[in-house]
Design a protein around this motif. Structure first.
Motif, mmCIF file in Angstrom:
data_model
loop_
_atom_site.group_PDB
_atom_site.id
_atom_site.type_symbol
_atom_site.label_atom_id
_atom_site.label_comp_id
_atom_site.label_asym_id
_atom_site.label_seq_id
_atom_site.Cartn_x
_atom_site.Cartn_y
_atom_site.Cartn_z
ATOM 1 N N ARG A 206 0.838 -1.208 0.000
ATOM 2 C CA ARG A 206 0.000 0.000 0.000
ATOM 3 C C ARG A 206 0.869 1.253 0.000
ATOM 4 O O ARG A 206 0.589 2.228 -0.706
ATOM 5 C CB ARG A 206 -0.906 0.016 1.233
ATOM 6 C CG ARG A 206 -2.011 -1.025 1.240
ATOM 7 C CD ARG A 206 -2.922 -0.767 2.428
ATOM 8 N NE ARG A 206 -3.703 -1.929 2.797
ATOM 9 C CZ ARG A 206 -4.568 -1.953 3.818
ATOM 10 N NH1 ARG A 206 -4.728 -0.874 4.566
ATOM 11 N NH2 ARG A 206 -5.247 -3.048 4.100
ATOM 12 N N ALA B 42 2.529 1.532 -3.495
ATOM 13 C CA ALA B 42 1.575 1.907 -4.538
ATOM 14 C C ALA B 42 1.217 3.381 -4.451
ATOM 15 O O ALA B 42 1.033 4.054 -5.474
ATOM 16 C CB ALA B 42 0.318 1.046 -4.430
ATOM 17 N N ARG B 43 1.121 3.886 -3.233
ATOM 18 C CA ARG B 43 0.785 5.298 -3.050
ATOM 19 C C ARG B 43 1.825 6.198 -3.708
ATOM 20 O O ARG B 43 1.490 7.194 -4.363
ATOM 21 C CB ARG B 43 0.668 5.614 -1.568
ATOM 22 C CG ARG B 43 0.212 7.040 -1.263
ATOM 23 C CD ARG B 43 0.065 7.262 0.229
ATOM 24 N NE ARG B 43 -0.968 6.395 0.785
ATOM 25 C CZ ARG B 43 -0.766 5.526 1.764
ATOM 26 N NH1 ARG B 43 0.432 5.393 2.319
ATOM 27 N NH2 ARG B 43 -1.754 4.791 2.214
ATOM 28 N N SER C 246 2.360 5.085 -7.976
ATOM 29 C CA SER C 246 1.263 5.195 -8.934
ATOM 30 C C SER C 246 1.014 6.635 -9.382
ATOM 31 O O SER C 246 0.279 6.873 -10.339
ATOM 32 C CB SER C 246 -0.025 4.623 -8.333
ATOM 33 O OG SER C 246 -0.414 5.347 -7.173
ATOM 34 N N ARG C 247 1.626 7.603 -8.709
ATOM 35 C CA ARG C 247 1.418 8.997 -9.088
ATOM 36 C C ARG C 247 2.062 9.297 -10.438
ATOM 37 O O ARG C 247 3.184 8.910 -10.710
ATOM 38 C CB ARG C 247 2.010 9.931 -8.029
ATOM 39 C CG ARG C 247 1.365 9.835 -6.658
ATOM 40 C CD ARG C 247 1.846 10.964 -5.765
ATOM 41 N NE ARG C 247 1.345 10.806 -4.399
ATOM 42 C CZ ARG C 247 2.085 10.386 -3.389
ATOM 43 N NH1 ARG C 247 3.360 10.083 -3.588
ATOM 44 N NH2 ARG C 247 1.577 10.274 -2.180
ATOM 45 N N ASP D 175 -10.469 -1.784 -12.466
ATOM 46 C CA ASP D 175 -9.420 -1.188 -11.656
ATOM 47 C C ASP D 175 -9.955 0.066 -10.971
ATOM 48 O O ASP D 175 -10.991 0.613 -11.352
ATOM 49 C CB ASP D 175 -8.209 -0.817 -12.518
ATOM 50 C CG ASP D 175 -7.491 -2.027 -13.082
ATOM 51 O OD1 ASP D 175 -7.654 -3.128 -12.511
ATOM 52 O OD2 ASP D 175 -6.770 -1.879 -14.085
ATOM 53 N N GLY D 176 -9.201 0.524 -9.976
ATOM 54 C CA GLY D 176 -9.558 1.766 -9.318
ATOM 55 C C GLY D 176 -10.580 1.600 -8.212
ATOM 56 O O GLY D 176 -10.879 0.489 -7.756
ATOM 57 N N ASN E 65 -6.132 -1.059 -7.070
ATOM 58 C CA ASN E 65 -6.984 -0.035 -6.472
ATOM 59 C C ASN E 65 -6.601 1.374 -6.900
ATOM 60 O O ASN E 65 -7.411 2.300 -6.771
ATOM 61 C CB ASN E 65 -6.931 -0.129 -4.944
ATOM 62 C CG ASN E 65 -7.530 -1.426 -4.424
ATOM 63 O OD1 ASN E 65 -8.279 -2.109 -5.123
ATOM 64 N ND2 ASN E 65 -7.187 -1.786 -3.203
ATOM 65 N N ARG E 66 -5.378 1.529 -7.395
ATOM 66 C CA ARG E 66 -4.934 2.832 -7.887
ATOM 67 C C ARG E 66 -4.865 2.877 -9.411
ATOM 68 O O ARG E 66 -4.211 3.754 -9.992
ATOM 69 C CB ARG E 66 -3.585 3.194 -7.258
ATOM 70 C CG ARG E 66 -3.720 3.474 -5.770
ATOM 71 C CD ARG E 66 -2.417 3.870 -5.114
ATOM 72 N NE ARG E 66 -2.652 4.223 -3.715
ATOM 73 C CZ ARG E 66 -2.981 5.430 -3.277
ATOM 74 N NH1 ARG E 66 -3.103 6.423 -4.151
ATOM 75 N NH2 ARG E 66 -3.190 5.660 -2.007
#
Length: 339
Positions: free
Chosen positions: A162, A165-166, A169-170, A257-258, A284-285
């Motif tokens: 998590r 990914a935070r 993923s940006r 996704d998302g 999720n991202r």
């Protein structure tokens, strides 16, 4: 790198050496067995650097994190929720020199294991694939845009993934992700492969294929979504061309996704069987992702037990997993509309 030429050659002996070292100290946990975890982390870092990768340690702190318990005795820890007040851990991210430009494909596995288990399959097998993939990718004529990740605290609820990914993923930094989750256990005995309750109604094609093969545990499940369906097919073909050949059984998670996919999972908990590892935070991202797995507790009787030891794994097939993963990471197909 593509599937038209010769496949890279993974060495089963190297894979076994990695698994044996990681499992030798017993359970790996930042909280419960920090020495064993530190020893494992140092080993992983040294191996990646020896293969020519630049390794960055990314410490993190997570507060009031809804996750799971890694307590010994629980077979389905994802179904044992726990609120963690404060967690301190660290992920390892590795890049090849000169490849910091443009979106990357992330190949990752979690380093920790549950309390009471040496975690040879769950998940020293996945980490071993990452380490062997590092050697093969570094030897490619053109360095691929791949980042390798070794995640912390998966067993506590995908905590390290998590955090990663935070950050990753940006800005579209990750075009695809491959998660290696318990990938080394195979059993050719008829009836060795079990299916979750209701699996046949939701996934009739995969269920029929498993039944036609006599419920043998001789395949790798390739979990994907629509956004990563083409990558799943690349992996399946590469695995079939490996030596020994390995069957990849694609399984499409019907959720998008998302945020919508995350909400559906919360409303329909059985769907989360397909999101029980470090690919889920990337889904999720909005990042296309694959999870490769031997299906863990649906095949392996040693799952989350003290008997999850190196001698139970099939290193020839683990080499095939590695080769197919390297090919897929190096030739990840673009998704229309994502560039």
């Amino acid at each position: 790198m593509n599937t038209d030429g010769h496949l890279p050659h993974a060495e089963a002996a190297r894979l076994r050496r990695h698994v044996e070292f990681l499992a030798a100290a017993g359970p790996r946990s930042r909280r419960r067995t920090p020495r064993a975890m530190g020893r494992a982390e140092t080993y992983v870092r040294d191996e990646l650097e020896a293969a020519g990768w630049l390794v960055e340690r990314q410490p993190f702190e997570a507060r009031w994190q809804l996750g799971a318990t890694d307590r010994h005795g629980h077979r389905a820890l994802a179904l044992k929720p726990r609120l963690h007040r404060r967690l301190s851990g660290a992920n390892l991210l590795a890049r090849l020199p000169g490849r910091d430009d443009g979106p990357v494909v992330l190949v990752g596995a979690h380093l920790d294991s549950v309390d009471g288990s040496p975690g040879a399959d769950d998940n020293a097998s996945g980490v071993a694939v990452v380490l062997e993939a590092a050697r093969l990718l570094a030897a490619a004529p053109t360095a691929p845009r791949v980042v390798l990740a070794v995640f912390d605290m998966e067993e506590l609820g995908l905590v390290g993934a998590r955090q990663a990914a935070r950050g990753l993923s940006r800005g579209g930094k990750v075009r695809g992700m491959i998660c290696l989750e318990s990938v080394g256990y195979f059993d050719d005995t008829p009836g060795a492969q079990r299916l979750p309750v209701g699996f046949g109604r939701i996934f009739p094609e995969a269920s029929a294929a498993t039944a036609a093969a006599g419920y043998r545990g001789d395949f790798t499940l390739v979990v994907h979504r629509r956004s990563s369906a083409a990558a799943a097919e690349v992996w399946r073909r590469a695995a079939a061309a490996a030596s020994p050949a390995l069957t990849g059984l694609p399984l499409r998670d019907p959720r998008p996704d998302g945020l919508p996919g995350l909400l559906i999972g919360l409303a329909v908990p059985p769907a989360n069987h397909l999101g029980r590892s470090d690919h889920a935070p990337f889904w999720n991202r909005g990042v296309p992702a694959l999870m490769l797995t031997d299906t863990a507790n649906f095949r392996n009787p040693h799952y989350h037990r003290a008997t999850d030891t190196p001698g139970t794994l099939d290193y020839g097939r683990l080499a095939a997993v590695t080769e197919a993963t390297v090919v897929t990471a190096g030739s990840w197909p673009d998704v229309p509309g994502r560039g």
